[in-house]
Design an enzyme around this catalytic site. Structure first.
Site, PDB file in Angstrom:
ATOM      1  N   HIS A 195       0.847  -1.207   0.000  1.00 57.62           N
ATOM      2  CA  HIS A 195       0.000   0.000   0.000  1.00 57.62           C
ATOM      3  C   HIS A 195       0.883   1.257   0.000  1.00 57.62           C
ATOM      4  O   HIS A 195       0.617   2.210  -0.729  1.00 57.62           O
ATOM      5  CB  HIS A 195      -0.890   0.031   1.251  1.00 57.62           C
ATOM      6  CG  HIS A 195      -1.956  -1.035   1.279  1.00 57.62           C
ATOM      7  ND1 HIS A 195      -2.154  -1.854   2.356  1.00 57.62           N
ATOM      8  CD2 HIS A 195      -2.879  -1.408   0.357  1.00 57.62           C
ATOM      9  CE1 HIS A 195      -3.164  -2.682   2.108  1.00 57.62           C
ATOM     10  NE2 HIS A 195      -3.612  -2.433   0.893  1.00 57.62           N
ATOM     11  N   LYS A 206     -17.728  -6.569   7.207  1.00 55.47           N
ATOM     12  CA  LYS A 206     -16.529  -7.375   7.438  1.00 55.47           C
ATOM     13  C   LYS A 206     -16.225  -7.382   8.934  1.00 55.47           C
ATOM     14  O   LYS A 206     -16.720  -6.548   9.673  1.00 55.47           O
ATOM     15  CB  LYS A 206     -15.347  -6.770   6.682  1.00 55.47           C
ATOM     16  CG  LYS A 206     -15.402  -7.037   5.199  1.00 55.47           C
ATOM     17  CD  LYS A 206     -14.095  -6.629   4.560  1.00 55.47           C
ATOM     18  CE  LYS A 206     -14.105  -6.820   3.064  1.00 55.47           C
ATOM     19  NZ  LYS A 206     -12.888  -6.282   2.446  1.00 55.47           N
TER      20      LYS A 206
HETATM   21  O1  PNS Z   1      -8.907  -2.936  -0.037  1.00 57.22           O
HETATM   22  P1  PNS Z   1     -10.138  -3.502  -0.664  1.00 57.22           P
HETATM   23  O2  PNS Z   1     -10.938  -4.292   0.351  1.00 57.22           O
HETATM   24  O3  PNS Z   1      -9.843  -4.286  -1.920  1.00 57.22           O
HETATM   25  O4  PNS Z   1     -11.045  -2.239  -1.110  1.00 57.22           O
HETATM   26  C1  PNS Z   1     -12.285  -2.424  -1.722  1.00 57.22           C
HETATM   27  C2  PNS Z   1     -13.071  -1.102  -1.802  1.00 57.22           C
HETATM   28  C3  PNS Z   1     -13.108  -0.418  -0.439  1.00 57.22           C
HETATM   29  C4  PNS Z   1     -12.377  -0.167  -2.768  1.00 57.22           C
HETATM   30  C5  PNS Z   1     -14.498  -1.430  -2.306  1.00 57.22           C
HETATM   31  O5  PNS Z   1     -15.028  -2.457  -1.532  1.00 57.22           O
HETATM   32  C6  PNS Z   1     -15.414  -0.233  -2.263  1.00 57.22           C
HETATM   33  O6  PNS Z   1     -15.300   0.670  -3.056  1.00 57.22           O
HETATM   34  N1  PNS Z   1     -16.335  -0.230  -1.264  1.00 57.22           N
HETATM   35  C7  PNS Z   1     -17.251   0.861  -1.012  1.00 57.22           C
HETATM   36  C8  PNS Z   1     -18.680   0.503  -1.441  1.00 57.22           C
HETATM   37  C9  PNS Z   1     -18.828   0.667  -2.934  1.00 57.22           C
HETATM   38  O7  PNS Z   1     -18.628   1.718  -3.481  1.00 57.22           O
HETATM   39  N2  PNS Z   1     -19.205  -0.444  -3.583  1.00 57.22           N
HETATM   40  C10 PNS Z   1     -19.405  -0.504  -5.010  1.00 57.22           C
HETATM   41  C11 PNS Z   1     -18.092  -0.784  -5.713  1.00 57.22           C
HETATM   42  S1  PNS Z   1     -18.315  -0.873  -7.446  1.00 57.22           S
END
Ligand code: PNS
Length: 197
Positions: A19, A43
């Site tokens: 990261h 989660k």
């Molecule tokens: O570090 P990660 O868990 O791979 O991150 C995933 C993340 C946070 C980018 C994704 O789960 C997200 O954008 N979540 C917020 C809810 C949302 O916008 N969902 C629709 C995504 S198309």
């Protein structure tokens, strides 16, 4: 000249050297970069959002154009709220691509003006993930070259507390003659008791 503000959303549970590598790369191409920690109630995270935020703040203290924030709800809505025009995401291997493409296209569908920019971390981080770091730490492996020293320390503290809690719970169950969820007490109980002499 137009200034480009980007968000780098993620779970960061915990933040890793991968990261950090991506944040450094992102800070060089965007005018402003907001590392956005998702507080996802679905989660069961190892670290609280507040802890993850603090770790990321310490890790990014030397980057003038990087800030850390937390968010809930849709990433696209958060991006609009903070005035960002790009979403930064890392792609480590082909296996990441399918999920990332799906997410990027869905975000574009929801918010056409928001661009997703994929960057690749250094090859040495291509196999690194928060999930593996958690697993290695929980099983007593070395995580020192996978996460910054501060995160390694926090992981050790967190896992020590978890182990102490589990031991205390096992002792309590044993004293009450109940089985623990992992059956430890049950195993001991199935052995024949020693005869008292
Ligand atoms: O570090 P990660 O868990 O791979 O991150 C995933 C993340 C946070 C980018 C994704 O789960 C997200 O954008 N979540 C917020 C809810 C949302 O916008 N969902 C629709 C995504 S198309």
């Amino acid at each position: 000249m137009k200034r480009i503000k980007a968000i780098y959303p993620g779970s960061f549970d915990p933040p890793t050297n991968g990261h950090l590598d991506l944040i450094e790369r992102g800070s060089k191409i965007f005018d402003e970069l907001v590392v956005a920690v998702l507080g996802n109630p679905e989660k069961d995270p190892l670290f609280s959002v507040a802890d993850r935020r603090k770790m990321l703040e310490a890790m990014t203290a030397d980057f003038d154009n990087v800030t850390v924030d937390t968010f809930g709800g849709l990433t696209v809505d958060y991006a609009m709220r903070v005035g960002a025009s790009a979403v930064l995401r890392g792609i480590r291997a082909i296996s990441d691509y399918e999920y990332e493409l799906q997410m990027a296209l869905m975000n574009r569908n929801l918010q056409p003006g928001l661009e997703t920019v994929f960057m690749m971390p250094a090859e040495k981080y291509s196999y690194l993930s928060s999930r593996l770091v958690r697993e290695i730490a929980q099983l007593g492996g070395s995580i020192d070259c996978l996460v910054p020293p501060l995160v390694a320390q926090k992981l050790r503290e967190k896992i020590d507390v978890a182990h102490k809690f589990a031991d205390a719970e096992a002792r309590e169950h044993e004293a009450s003659g109940q089985e623990t969820p992992d059956g430890k007490v049950a195993e001991r109980r199935t052995k024949p008791r020693k005869r008292r002499s």
